[in-house]
Design an enzyme around this catalytic site. Structure first.
Site, PDB file in Angstrom:
ATOM      1  N   ARG A   1       0.829  -1.201   0.000  1.00 19.52           N
ATOM      2  CA  ARG A   1       0.000   0.000   0.000  1.00 19.52           C
ATOM      3  C   ARG A   1       0.870   1.260   0.000  1.00 19.52           C
ATOM      4  NH1 ARG A   1      -3.576  -1.395   5.220  1.00 19.52           N
ATOM      5  NH2 ARG A   1      -1.582  -2.368   5.773  1.00 19.52           N
TER       6      ARG A   1
ATOM      7  N   LYS B   1       1.748   1.992   7.449  1.00 22.77           N
ATOM      8  CA  LYS B   1       2.087   1.172   8.617  1.00 22.77           C
ATOM      9  C   LYS B   1       3.035   1.916   9.552  1.00 22.77           C
ATOM     10  CE  LYS B   1       0.915  -2.366   9.502  1.00 22.77           C
ATOM     11  NZ  LYS B   1      -0.265  -2.674  10.335  1.00 22.77           N
TER      12      LYS B   1
ATOM     13  N   TYR C   1      -0.883   4.441  10.907  1.00 22.34           N
ATOM     14  CA  TYR C   1      -1.269   3.443  11.902  1.00 22.34           C
ATOM     15  C   TYR C   1      -0.052   3.179  12.786  1.00 22.34           C
ATOM     16  CZ  TYR C   1      -5.428   2.262   9.125  1.00 22.34           C
ATOM     17  OH  TYR C   1      -6.619   2.302   8.451  1.00 22.34           O
TER      18      TYR C   1
ATOM     19  N   HIS D   1      -0.509   1.480  16.383  1.00 21.41           N
ATOM     20  CA  HIS D   1      -0.775   0.316  17.239  1.00 21.41           C
ATOM     21  C   HIS D   1       0.290   0.190  18.329  1.00 21.41           C
ATOM     22  CE1 HIS D   1      -3.973  -0.925  14.542  1.00 21.41           C
ATOM     23  NE2 HIS D   1      -3.146  -0.856  13.514  1.00 21.41           N
TER      24      HIS D   1
ATOM     25  N   GLU E   1      -5.624   4.799  14.053  1.00 24.01           N
ATOM     26  CA  GLU E   1      -6.562   3.873  14.707  1.00 24.01           C
ATOM     27  C   GLU E   1      -7.264   4.443  15.928  1.00 24.01           C
ATOM     28  OE1 GLU E   1      -2.546   2.954  16.622  1.00 24.01           O
ATOM     29  OE2 GLU E   1      -3.263   3.426  14.597  1.00 24.01           O
TER      30      GLU E   1
ATOM     31  N   ASP F   1      -2.411  -7.130  15.224  1.00 23.10           N
ATOM     32  CA  ASP F   1      -1.602  -5.906  15.318  1.00 23.10           C
ATOM     33  C   ASP F   1      -1.911  -5.111  16.576  1.00 23.10           C
ATOM     34  OD1 ASP F   1      -4.056  -5.018  14.499  1.00 23.10           O
ATOM     35  OD2 ASP F   1      -3.379  -4.114  12.628  1.00 23.10           O
TER      36      ASP F   1
END
Length: 375
Positions: A15, A75, A94, A96, A118, A270
């Protein structure tokens, strides 16, 4: 503002954080955009597409990080990127954090401004930047689970929808949120017998109303989970606690209760995973087996369908990215509570409670940080 879009370097992550259409919108607002060469190739977008949209192409990831005031990614940064991140640099991606202590400490040390997709949250508690990837991951969980139920891949050798005269597979879905709902729709559409569990009775009532006849709803508790895993062929972990570690609903001892060849897909991996024996895997090596149970725990499932995922992600993130660029992160977060909730680590301080609790770190109120931040 100067914005940078680096090429994703996580294993098999195809991506990109911004489509050429998104790049053109950012340029319309008068911002400067730098995109690393070949950043969009995995999603089907060439460097020329970005040039046409008004972006400047830079050859290396170091140059992108070095020049940008705001980095837009997909990511979380990995170890090779930590030292590229500058003090006060805004990183919008993101993260996490609750699943990686190393990443958390690295971002604290870099004194960056970490705004996590997120945990951006609307007044109705929905998570607008997590939704599109949750939709993709929920649908893919069934697609991949059905594949790994095949005998050559060590599954039970069951066709998800069965055939006339042969019963379909039984699918258990833990969690009735976006991931669980999309997974249930896909599994039901393929003809499986689906049970979806959740702790919210109103949510179960809603799901019971909208789902087809081959989907049952059930209250999620340990007794019911232990009962259903004995007869389930495919189990999907779809539990989310925003910004915090997922609870272990399927524990190590439960594997002994499952039939050989049962497939587990933990979409929550994740965020630490809701299946105790799951650990993050990659698209290159997606599965492992414990007690004859197949575990599929790819931490970036939507990365396997990058064209769809990139378009869906940009549709959701672009309005927020433009707000951040137009106003600066301080003003944008003061004025928009949704963005404010996305702040996790700011200039060395943890400002999201779920992250501080996950790693027992000091917690600072985000409003205190915003009051002292320089505009």
């Amino acid at each position: 503002m100067i914005i940078g879009v680096p090429k994703e370097i996580k294993n098999n992550e195809n991506r990109v954080a911004l489509t050429p259409a998104g790049a053109a919108e950012i340029r319309k607002h008068g911002h400067t955009l730098y995109v690393q060469t070949n950043a969009g190739v995995g999603s089907g977008f060439s460097d020329e597409d970005y040039r046409t949209a008004g972006a400047t192409i830079l050859p290396t990831i170091e140059e992108v990080y070095g020049i940008a005031e705001m980095i837009i990614k997909v990511k979380e940064p990995i170890a090779q990127e930590y030292n590229l991140i500058k003090e006060n640099q805004l990183v919008f991606t993101y993260f996490h954090f609750a699943s990686s202590e190393e990443l958390t400490h690295a971002m604290i040390a870099r004194k960056a401004v970490c705004l996590a997709y997120e945990t951006v949250e609307k007044a109705d508690r929905s998570l607008p930047l997590l939704v599109p990837m949750s939709e993709v991951a929920g649908r893919m969980a069934i697609q991949e689970g059905a594949h790994y139920l095949e005998k050559p891949l060590k599954g039970r050798g069951i066709l998800l929808g069965g055939v006339p005269g042969v019963p379909p597979a039984r699918v258990l879905i833990l969690g009735g949120g976006i991931v669980g709902t999309q997974a249930a729709k896909m599994a039901a559409g393929l003809g499986a017998h689906v049970t979806i569990m959740d702790v919210s009775l109103p949510r179960l009532r809603y799901l019971d109303d909208i789902m087809p006849a081959n989907v049952d709803t059930m209250m999620s508790n340990e007794y019911n989970i232990r009962d259903r895993i004995k007869v389930s062929d495919l189990i999907i972990g779809a539990v989310l606690i925003p910004g915090a570690k997922a609870p272990h609903l399927v524990t190590r001892d439960m594997l002994k209760m499952m039939r050989p060849g049962t497939v587990l897909v933990d979409v929550a991996v994740d965020q630490g995973g809701c299946i105790e024996t799951c650990k993050p895997t990659t698209h290159e090596n997606p599965t492992f087996i414990i007690d004859d149970v197949v575990h599929y725990c790819v931490a970036n499932m939507p990365g396997a369908v990058p064209y769809t995922s990139t378009l869906a992600l940009t549709n959701a993130t672009l309005p927020y990215a433009i707000q951040l660029a137009n106003k600066g992160w301080q003003k944008a977060c003061r004025e928009n509570i949704e963005l404010q909730l996305g702040l996790n680590v700011v200039k060395g301080e943890v400002v999201y409670k779920g992250v501080s609790e996950a790693w027992n770190l000091p917690y600072t109120e985000v409003t205190d940080v915003l009051q002292t931040a320089t505009v």
